[in-house]
Design a protein around this motif. Structure first.
Motif, PDB file in Angstrom:
ATOM      1  N   HIS A  63       0.864  -1.189   0.000  1.00 36.68           N
ATOM      2  CA  HIS A  63       0.000   0.000   0.000  1.00 36.68           C
ATOM      3  C   HIS A  63       0.895   1.232   0.000  1.00 36.68           C
ATOM      4  O   HIS A  63       1.606   1.506   0.978  1.00 36.68           O
ATOM      5  N   LEU A  64       0.854   1.987  -1.094  1.00 43.79           N
ATOM      6  CA  LEU A  64       1.637   3.212  -1.238  1.00 43.79           C
ATOM      7  C   LEU A  64       0.671   4.387  -1.354  1.00 43.79           C
ATOM      8  O   LEU A  64      -0.152   4.427  -2.264  1.00 43.79           O
ATOM      9  N   SER A  65       0.781   5.342  -0.443  1.00 47.03           N
ATOM     10  CA  SER A  65      -0.117   6.493  -0.493  1.00 47.03           C
ATOM     11  C   SER A  65       0.511   7.679   0.217  1.00 47.03           C
ATOM     12  O   SER A  65       1.474   7.533   0.978  1.00 47.03           O
ATOM     13  N   ASP A  66      -0.037   8.855  -0.031  1.00 43.58           N
ATOM     14  CA  ASP A  66       0.334  10.068   0.709  1.00 43.58           C
ATOM     15  C   ASP A  66       1.837  10.337   0.658  1.00 43.58           C
ATOM     16  O   ASP A  66       2.445  10.717   1.655  1.00 43.58           O
ATOM     17  N   THR A  67       2.415  10.143  -0.524  1.00 41.14           N
ATOM     18  CA  THR A  67       3.830  10.463  -0.706  1.00 41.14           C
ATOM     19  C   THR A  67       4.037  11.960  -0.900  1.00 41.14           C
ATOM     20  O   THR A  67       5.150  12.456  -0.712  1.00 41.14           O
ATOM     21  N   GLN A  68       2.985  12.685  -1.296  1.00 39.50           N
ATOM     22  CA  GLN A  68       3.009  14.153  -1.393  1.00 39.50           C
ATOM     23  C   GLN A  68       4.243  14.651  -2.158  1.00 39.50           C
ATOM     24  O   GLN A  68       4.918  15.597  -1.747  1.00 39.50           O
ATOM     25  N   GLU A 106       4.893 -15.338  -4.875  1.00 39.09           N
ATOM     26  CA  GLU A 106       5.328 -15.036  -6.236  1.00 39.09           C
ATOM     27  C   GLU A 106       4.594 -13.854  -6.862  1.00 39.09           C
ATOM     28  O   GLU A 106       5.008 -13.366  -7.917  1.00 39.09           O
ATOM     29  N   ASN A 107       3.534 -13.392  -6.217  1.00 41.73           N
ATOM     30  CA  ASN A 107       2.719 -12.316  -6.788  1.00 41.73           C
ATOM     31  C   ASN A 107       2.613 -11.147  -5.813  1.00 41.73           C
ATOM     32  O   ASN A 107       2.609 -11.337  -4.594  1.00 41.73           O
ATOM     33  N   VAL A 108       2.499  -9.940  -6.360  1.00 43.30           N
ATOM     34  CA  VAL A 108       2.345  -8.753  -5.540  1.00 43.30           C
ATOM     35  C   VAL A 108       1.252  -7.869  -6.133  1.00 43.30           C
ATOM     36  O   VAL A 108       1.072  -7.803  -7.355  1.00 43.30           O
ATOM     37  N   VAL A 109       0.494  -7.226  -5.263  1.00 41.30           N
ATOM     38  CA  VAL A 109      -0.479  -6.211  -5.646  1.00 41.30           C
ATOM     39  C   VAL A 109       0.004  -4.886  -5.077  1.00 41.30           C
ATOM     40  O   VAL A 109       0.195  -4.761  -3.863  1.00 41.30           O
ATOM     41  N   LEU A 110       0.241  -3.934  -5.958  1.00 39.63           N
ATOM     42  CA  LEU A 110       0.621  -2.586  -5.535  1.00 39.63           C
ATOM     43  C   LEU A 110      -0.614  -1.703  -5.596  1.00 39.63           C
ATOM     44  O   LEU A 110      -1.163  -1.462  -6.669  1.00 39.63           O
ATOM     45  N   MET A 111      -1.059  -1.220  -4.433  1.00 43.53           N
ATOM     46  CA  MET A 111      -2.217  -0.345  -4.358  1.00 43.53           C
ATOM     47  C   MET A 111      -1.735   1.092  -4.151  1.00 43.53           C
ATOM     48  O   MET A 111      -1.184   1.427  -3.090  1.00 43.53           O
ATOM     49  N   ILE A 112      -1.922   1.912  -5.177  1.00 41.29           N
ATOM     50  CA  ILE A 112      -1.511   3.315  -5.119  1.00 41.29           C
ATOM     51  C   ILE A 112      -2.724   4.116  -4.656  1.00 41.29           C
ATOM     52  O   ILE A 112      -3.687   4.289  -5.392  1.00 41.29           O
ATOM     53  N   GLY A 113      -2.662   4.598  -3.423  1.00 42.61           N
ATOM     54  CA  GLY A 113      -3.862   5.094  -2.759  1.00 42.61           C
ATOM     55  C   GLY A 113      -4.071   6.594  -2.753  1.00 42.61           C
ATOM     56  O   GLY A 113      -4.798   7.095  -1.892  1.00 42.61           O
ATOM     57  N   GLY A 114      -3.481   7.323  -3.674  1.00 41.35           N
ATOM     58  CA  GLY A 114      -3.773   8.749  -3.789  1.00 41.35           C
ATOM     59  C   GLY A 114      -2.838   9.652  -3.007  1.00 41.35           C
ATOM     60  O   GLY A 114      -2.064   9.217  -2.165  1.00 41.35           O
ATOM     61  N   LEU A 156      11.406  -8.767  -8.204  1.00 39.39           N
ATOM     62  CA  LEU A 156      11.237  -9.537  -6.965  1.00 39.39           C
ATOM     63  C   LEU A 156      10.107 -10.559  -7.064  1.00 39.39           C
ATOM     64  O   LEU A 156      10.147 -11.607  -6.403  1.00 39.39           O
ATOM     65  N   PHE A 157       9.088 -10.250  -7.898  1.00 42.38           N
ATOM     66  CA  PHE A 157       7.905 -11.103  -8.031  1.00 42.38           C
ATOM     67  C   PHE A 157       7.716 -11.495  -9.493  1.00 42.38           C
ATOM     68  O   PHE A 157       8.071 -10.743 -10.403  1.00 42.38           O
ATOM     69  N   ARG A 158       7.082 -12.643  -9.698  1.00 42.20           N
ATOM     70  CA  ARG A 158       6.826 -13.094 -11.065  1.00 42.20           C
ATOM     71  C   ARG A 158       5.683 -12.313 -11.706  1.00 42.20           C
ATOM     72  O   ARG A 158       5.647 -12.128 -12.921  1.00 42.20           O
ATOM     73  N   ASN A 159       4.730 -11.864 -10.891  1.00 36.80           N
ATOM     74  CA  ASN A 159       3.593 -11.113 -11.412  1.00 36.80           C
ATOM     75  C   ASN A 159       3.327  -9.902 -10.526  1.00 36.80           C
ATOM     76  O   ASN A 159       3.346 -10.008  -9.293  1.00 36.80           O
ATOM     77  N   VAL A 160       3.057  -8.760 -11.162  1.00 31.59           N
ATOM     78  CA  VAL A 160       2.789  -7.512 -10.458  1.00 31.59           C
ATOM     79  C   VAL A 160       1.462  -6.955 -10.964  1.00 31.59           C
ATOM     80  O   VAL A 160       1.254  -6.811 -12.173  1.00 31.59           O
ATOM     81  N   HIS A 161       0.553  -6.664 -10.046  1.00 29.58           N
ATOM     82  CA  HIS A 161      -0.707  -6.014 -10.412  1.00 29.58           C
ATOM     83  C   HIS A 161      -0.762  -4.654  -9.743  1.00 29.58           C
ATOM     84  O   HIS A 161      -0.530  -4.536  -8.536  1.00 29.58           O
ATOM     85  N   VAL A 162      -1.045  -3.618 -10.531  1.00 34.29           N
ATOM     86  CA  VAL A 162      -1.077  -2.247 -10.027  1.00 34.29           C
ATOM     87  C   VAL A 162      -2.499  -1.711 -10.130  1.00 34.29           C
ATOM     88  O   VAL A 162      -3.128  -1.786 -11.193  1.00 34.29           O
TER      89      VAL A 162
END
Length: 317
Positions: A63-68, A106-114, A156-162
């Motif tokens: 979970h990546l968010s509020d990087t401003q 093997e899988n990662v979900v990257l949630m870009i939260g605004g 790092l992962f075989r599959n990435v979902h953004v």
């Protein structure tokens, strides 16, 4: 008849100007993306070897968010944001390598939260606390930082979902202005990131859900539905340390029946304070920020906190 015809002609000219302005903006974005791609070159990440063990499967959720990005304080600017998000990527590597001793990840979900970008006109004095304009934030700096992170995850992962949702700082103008709700520079930054990453990693192991116009997204992870929002939709009600838990509870009650997907977990940011818990049988994960000093959190929540982002692991159970 002359007056209606005159009004119609005037309206046609107005619409033509709007169309031309939109085309000019789109041309500018395309040119800036092309320019960015010339300066930022990555090598395609190598796919990790397949884990053939019988260990239980898990998916990593980032979970990546509020990087401003673009904000300027006594201890924060775009360069520091870049370094901290890179450190976040390195920390993910350590966590995943440790987790892989007992699970197949093997899988990662990257949630870009605004609130990926800081903006420049969200509040009256914002122009005094930014290190770059909104164009550089959304078209140059943020896509470079996001692309670095995504390509690191792809190594790092075989599959990435953004997946991504817009934040309030991505708006081009204050909330009560007449700007289109679809115009959000968080989403522009994410879309440009998609173009840049796709230009480097041309296989289909990086997938994207960034084209929706909604304030939320729902992602299926091993049969579990994860609801992602930014968090500025929540207001009212006190709670632990001033966090609006009552307002969150009201929204959870309403969204449980109105959002068609049968979601189980809710991820949000906005308040710059990490927290988790269970409300009405729904587990919530509130994210922190990459900033180290923030007047908003100090005034509203009562503390400024330390730089923090969230990683969790989910299995079928």
């Amino acid at each position: 008849m002359a007056e209606p015809v005159h009004k119609l002609e005037k309206e046609v000219r107005r619409l033509e100007r709007l169309l031309n302005d939109r085309e000019n903006i789109e041309d500018l974005v395309v040119r800036r993306v092309d320019d960015a791609m010339k300066h930022f070159k990555w090598s395609p990440p190598k796919m990790p070897r397949k884990d053939k063990s019988r260990k239980k499967e898990e998916t990593c959720v980032v979970h990546l968010s509020d990087t401003q990005i673009g904000k300027l304080t006594t201890s924060y600017d775009s360069n520091i944001a870049s370094k901290r998000i890179k450190k976040f990527g390195d920390t993910i590597t350590k966590l995943v390598n440790n987790r892989r001793t007992g699970a197949k990840v093997e899988n990662v979900v990257l949630m870009i939260g605004g609130d990926i970008v800081e903006g420049e006109t969200i509040f009256s004095t914002q122009s005094w606390v930014v290190d770059s304009d909104l164009w550089d934030q959304a078209v140059k700096t943020a896509p470079k930082i996001l692309s670095d992170l995504i390509l690191h995850l792809a190594s790092l992962f075989r599959n990435v979902h953004v997946t991504s949702v817009p934040g309030n700082h991505g708006r081009p103008a204050p909330k009560n202005s007449s700007a289109s709700p679809r115009t959000n520079f968080d989403m522009i930054a994410t879309e440009i990131t998609r173009l840049m990453v796709s230009n480097t990693c041309k296989d289909d192991r990086i997938t994207w859900d960034v084209d929706h116009d909604s304030f939320y997204s729902v992602t299926d992870v091993l049969g579990h539905k994860l609801l992602l929002i930014h968090g500025d939709q929540i207001s009212g009600g006190g709670g632990l340390g001033g966090y609006p838990l009552t307002g969150l509870a009201r929204k959870i009650a309403g969204w449980t029946g109105s959002i068609p997907e049968n979601w189980e977990y809710i991820f949000l940011g906005h308040f710059h304070r990490p927290m988790s818990g269970v409300i009405q049988d729904k587990m919530f994960f509130a994210n922190g920020t990459t900033e180290s000093d923030n007047d908003f959190a100090l005034e509203v929540i009562g503390e400024s906190g330390r730089p923090c982002q969230r990683v969790i692991f989910i299995n079928k159970e």
